[in-house]
Design a protein around this motif. Structure first.
Motif: not given
Length: 312
Positions: A262-266, A254-259, A246-249, A103-108
């Motif tokens: 928003p898509p990670f929390i669910p 993105t799936s890992g490095t730049a995710q 933004e969620y759709a794009f 989560y920390g990486e996704r938040f950053l």
């Protein structure tokens, strides 16, 4: 013909105040419920009827920032006493912390992409809006409509072409690719909003600066920008909100490095299913940067409204 302005009666003021307070309470209930759910236990978060009075716990935040694995009582006892408070919370639920979550990486990533695209939107949008407002641009109305039309398409309509283009350019799942994409999407909003603010700034101010020996860029920097501070601040808030949520794009590109978050929390899953306290904790933390950014720019909004001489 003259018009007289009458002061509202005391009853009208009370009625208006009640309406504002009621509207604020209604809009704040979902936000307060999310914040409260972040401090609930998993059992209280899914209890029916909903639990309003509960014993607060930080289990949701521990589950948000850590990865855990199931462990038997013998394994927990063999691991020795808990060294930290969050390790103790995990062990009380029959789990042991195996490492930090992502989560920390996704938040950053959200911070880098959201603020990076907002900065580019402000720089490019301000210059484009100034050009449309002050210079005779060929086919100005057509260009402005074309810029606005980019906001008319739903994201899913251009998702596949953008995905193929990003894959060929090597921008898929990169911070640069998402910053450029969000800048392109929000640039039309910034150009239209800022052009309206710059149009209201009398051109005589710049002409006086040019007569005094200023260059065009100096007049833009020292005269126009301070006058347009309120527009720049409000536009930056809108651009950040659109890029931040933004969620759709983000799901498609993105799936890992730049995710982003928003898509990670669910996808936060607990040991026995969806971990709603952790989801609520992640959503609560996700709200903080935008709230802080808005509060900080509120001062600039007030300063921009009262800055400068009397407008014509």
């Amino acid at each position: 013909m003259s018009f007289s302005v009458t002061e509202p009666t005391k009853g009208t003021k009370w009625f208006a105040g009640i309406l504002v307070i009621g509207y604020a309470c209604i809009t704040l209930v979902p936000l307060l419920w999310i914040v409260a759910t972040g401090f609930k236990s998993p059992a209280d978060s899914i209890a029916y009827p909903p639990v309003v009075v509960f014993e607060p716990t930080l289990e949701g935040y521990v589950n948000l920032f850590t990865d855990r694995t199931r462990a038997t009582p013998d394994m927990i006892e063999a691991a020795g006493p808990a060294e930290t408070w969050y390790d103790q919370i995990a062990r009380e639920r029959g789990t042991v912390i195996s490492g930090p979550s992502r989560y920390g990486e996704r938040f950053l990533n959200s911070v880098i992409i959201g603020f990076g695209s907002t900065f580019l939107c402000m720089v490019l949008g301000t210059m484009a809006a100034y050009a449309f407002s002050r210079f005779k641009v060929p086919l100005k109305d057509d260009l402005l409509f074309f810029i606005l039309s980019t906001r008319m398409m739903p994201p899913i309509a251009v998702a596949i072409p953008i995905f193929l283009m990003f894959r060929n350019l090597g921008l898929n799942d990169t911070h640069l690719g998402m910053i450029l994409l969000y800048t392109a999407v929000n640039l039309s909003l910034s150009v239209w909003l800022l052009k309206g603010f710059i149009d209201e700034i009398p051109i005589e101010y710049e002409e006086a600066a040019l007569i005094d020996g200023y260059t065009r860029f100096q007049a833009f920097y020292k005269v126009v920008l301070p006058q347009a501070a309120t527009g720049i601040a409000s536009t930056a808030i809108f651009c950040l909100i659109f890029a931040w949520n933004e969620y759709a794009f983000a799901v498609l590109l993105t799936s890992g490095t730049a995710q982003t978050a928003p898509p990670f929390i669910p996808t936060i899953i607990g040991t026995s299913g969806k971990d709603w306290p952790a989801v609520a904790a992640g959503a609560t933390i996700f709200l903080v940067p935008v709230m802080v950014f808005t509060i900080l720019l509120r001062k600039h909004l007030l300063r921009g409204i009262t800055f400068g001489a009397v407008r014509k």
